[in-house]
Design a protein around this motif. Structure first.
Motif, short mmCIF file in Angstrom:
data_model
loop_
_atom_site.label_atom_id
_atom_site.label_comp_id
_atom_site.label_asym_id
_atom_site.label_seq_id
_atom_site.Cartn_x
_atom_site.Cartn_y
_atom_site.Cartn_z
N GLU A 1 -17.58 -5.52 0.47
CA GLU A 1 -17.49 -5.26 1.91
C GLU A 1 -16.05 -5.04 2.36
O GLU A 1 -15.81 -4.41 3.38
N GLU A 2 -15.07 -5.57 1.61
CA GLU A 2 -13.68 -5.28 1.91
C GLU A 2 -13.40 -3.81 1.58
O GLU A 2 -13.81 -3.32 0.52
N PRO A 3 -12.72 -3.08 2.47
CA PRO A 3 -12.54 -1.64 2.26
C PRO A 3 -11.93 -1.27 0.91
O PRO A 3 -12.37 -0.32 0.27
N ASP A 4 -10.92 -2.03 0.46
CA ASP A 4 -10.25 -1.68 -0.79
C ASP A 4 -10.94 -2.29 -2.00
O ASP A 4 -10.51 -2.04 -3.13
N HIS A 5 -12.00 -3.07 -1.81
CA HIS A 5 -12.79 -3.59 -2.92
C HIS A 5 -13.94 -2.64 -3.25
O HIS A 5 -14.08 -2.19 -4.39
N ARG B 1 -10.95 8.29 -1.57
CA ARG B 1 -10.09 9.42 -1.94
C ARG B 1 -8.65 8.97 -2.14
O ARG B 1 -7.95 9.45 -3.05
N ALA B 2 -8.20 8.03 -1.29
CA ALA B 2 -6.82 7.56 -1.39
C ALA B 2 -6.58 6.86 -2.73
O ALA B 2 -5.57 7.11 -3.40
N TRP B 3 -7.51 5.98 -3.13
CA TRP B 3 -7.36 5.28 -4.41
C TRP B 3 -7.52 6.24 -5.58
O TRP B 3 -6.80 6.13 -6.59
N ALA B 4 -8.43 7.19 -5.47
CA ALA B 4 -8.61 8.17 -6.55
C ALA B 4 -7.34 8.99 -6.74
O ALA B 4 -6.92 9.26 -7.88
N GLY B 5 -6.71 9.36 -5.64
CA GLY B 5 -5.47 10.13 -5.73
C GLY B 5 -4.34 9.33 -6.37
O GLY B 5 -3.58 9.85 -7.19
N ARG B 6 -4.23 8.06 -5.99
CA ARG B 6 -3.19 7.22 -6.60
C ARG B 6 -3.44 7.05 -8.09
O ARG B 6 -2.52 7.15 -8.91
N PRO C 1 -2.14 3.42 5.06
CA PRO C 1 -3.29 2.68 5.58
C PRO C 1 -4.62 3.12 4.99
O PRO C 1 -5.59 2.36 4.99
N GLN C 2 -4.69 4.34 4.46
CA GLN C 2 -5.94 4.80 3.87
C GLN C 2 -6.35 3.94 2.67
O GLN C 2 -7.53 3.79 2.39
N LEU C 3 -5.38 3.37 1.97
CA LEU C 3 -5.71 2.54 0.81
C LEU C 3 -6.42 1.26 1.21
O LEU C 3 -7.20 0.70 0.43
N TRP C 4 -6.12 0.77 2.42
CA TRP C 4 -6.57 -0.56 2.81
C TRP C 4 -7.59 -0.55 3.93
O TRP C 4 -8.07 -1.60 4.34
N GLY C 5 -7.92 0.63 4.43
CA GLY C 5 -8.86 0.71 5.54
C GLY C 5 -8.22 0.39 6.87
O GLY C 5 -8.92 0.10 7.85
N GLY C 6 -6.89 0.43 6.95
CA GLY C 6 -6.18 0.13 8.19
C GLY C 6 -4.73 -0.21 7.90
O GLY C 6 -4.30 -0.29 6.75
N GLU C 7 -3.95 -0.38 8.96
CA GLU C 7 -2.53 -0.70 8.81
C GLU C 7 -2.36 -2.10 8.21
O GLU C 7 -3.12 -3.02 8.52
N THR D 1 0.96 -5.01 7.15
CA THR D 1 2.36 -5.29 7.43
C THR D 1 3.03 -6.05 6.30
O THR D 1 4.22 -6.34 6.37
N ASP D 2 2.29 -6.39 5.25
CA ASP D 2 2.88 -7.16 4.16
C ASP D 2 3.34 -6.21 3.05
O ASP D 2 3.30 -5.00 3.18
N GLU D 3 3.79 -6.79 1.95
CA GLU D 3 4.31 -6.00 0.84
C GLU D 3 3.20 -5.71 -0.17
O GLU D 3 2.62 -6.61 -0.75
N ARG D 4 2.93 -4.44 -0.38
CA ARG D 4 1.94 -4.00 -1.38
C ARG D 4 2.54 -2.84 -2.15
O ARG D 4 3.16 -1.95 -1.57
N TYR D 5 2.37 -2.86 -3.46
CA TYR D 5 3.03 -1.86 -4.28
C TYR D 5 2.30 -1.71 -5.61
O TYR D 5 1.43 -2.51 -5.96
N ALA D 6 2.66 -0.68 -6.33
CA ALA D 6 2.16 -0.48 -7.70
C ALA D 6 3.36 -0.24 -8.61
O ALA D 6 4.35 0.37 -8.20
N VAL D 7 3.25 -0.72 -9.83
CA VAL D 7 4.26 -0.48 -10.85
C VAL D 7 3.56 0.14 -12.06
O VAL D 7 2.54 -0.35 -12.52
N VAL D 8 4.13 1.24 -12.53
CA VAL D 8 3.65 1.90 -13.74
C VAL D 8 4.74 1.76 -14.79
O VAL D 8 5.87 2.22 -14.59
#
Length: 210
Positions: free
Chosen positions: A29-33, A42-47, A191-197, A199-206
Motif C-alpha cells: 500500500e506504500e507507493p514506493d513498496h 515508471r520512475a523506479w523503472a527508469g532509475r 517526488p515520483q519515486l515516493w508518491g509525493g514530496e 524532505t529527508d535524505e534519500r539516495y542510491a549508490v552504484v
C-alpha cells in the motif's frame, strides 16, 4: 508511513517489535513498496535502467519484500533471485513474479542462502542502515559478485526528531575498500519515486567492484 512516523524499511530489516509477516498483506500500500501508481512505477523503472547493466544478467535482490523491484528488473530482462527474512513476503513475491525467471528464498539479507552462486548485480533497498555491521555486510555482498559486478544500494536518513539511517558520505566511505568505482545519486528531489514530496535524505549508490 511518513519519515517522521516510522523509518523506511524493508521486510528484512530487524526492527524490534515489527512483525513483517503480519505486515505483508498491506506492505504494497506504500507507493514506493507496491509501485501501483503508474507514475511511481515508471520512475523506479527508469532509475533501475540506469543502475543495472544494459545486458541481461543475474541479479540478487536482498531484503526483496514483496518483489516489486525484482519484478521491474525481471521486466528489463534480468534473472532474479530474491531473499527476505519474512516467509509471508517471499510468498507474495513468488506470486507477483509467477512464470518469470525468478527464485525467492527465505533468509537473512546479510548472509543470503545462495551457496556458491555468483551474480552480476546485488540490489539492496532500505536494509543496510539497520544491519549491526554494515561494513561486514558490504564485504560479503561484494564477494557474491562476478568480476566487474555492481552493488546497487538505495538508502537514506529518515526522521527529524530522532533520525535513523546511514548518510551517503558514510556509505561511500564504507565502500572504498571493496569497490573500484562509486557513483551516488540523490533521490530526495524526485517526488515520483515516493508518491509525493519528501524532505529527508534519500539516495542510491552504484558501486562497481574490481
Amino acid at each position: 508511513m511518513t519519515p517522521d512516523d516510522e523509518p523506511v524499511t524493508s521486510a528484512n530489516t530487524p526492527c524490534p517489535g515489527v512483525d513483517w509477516d503480519a505486515r505483508a498483506a498491506s506492505f504494497d500500500e506504500e507507493p514506493d513498496h507496491g509501485l501501483r501508481d503508474p507514475g511511481v512505477r515508471r520512475a523506479w523503472a527508469g532509475r533501475l535502467r540506469g543502475w543495472l547493466p544494459g545486458r541481461a544478467g543475474d541479479l540478487l535482490d536482498l531484503g526483496c519484500g514483496t518483489g516489486s523491484l525484482s519484478l521491474l528488473a525481471s521486466e528489463q530482462g534480468h534473472r532474479v533471485t530474491g531473499v527476505d527474512l519474512s516467509p509471508a513476503m517471499v510468498t507474495l513475491a513468488r506470486e507477483k513474479l509467477a512464470g518469470r525467471d525468478a527464485v525467492f528464498l527465505v533468509g537473512d539479507a546479510a548472509v543470503p542462502p545462495i551457496g556458491e552462486q555468483r551474480y552480476d548485480v546485488v540490489l539492496v533497498r532500505h536494509v543496510l542502515w539497520a544491519l549491526p555491521d554494515p561494513a561486514r555486510a558490504l564485504r560479503h555482498w561484494a564477494g557474491l559478485l562476478r568480476p566487474g559486478g555492481r552493488l546497487v544500494l538505495v538508502e537514506g536518513v529518515w526522521g527529524t526528531v530522532d533520525p535513523v539511517g546511514i548518510p551517503a558520505e558514510r556509505l561511500t566511505a564504507l565502500l572504498a575498500p571493496v569497490a573500484g568505482q562509486v557513483r551516488m545519486e540523490r533521490l530526495s528531489d524526485d517526488p515520483q519515486l515516493w508518491g509525493g514530496e519528501v524532505t529527508d535524505e534519500r539516495y542510491a549508490v552504484v558501486a562497481v567492484t574490481g
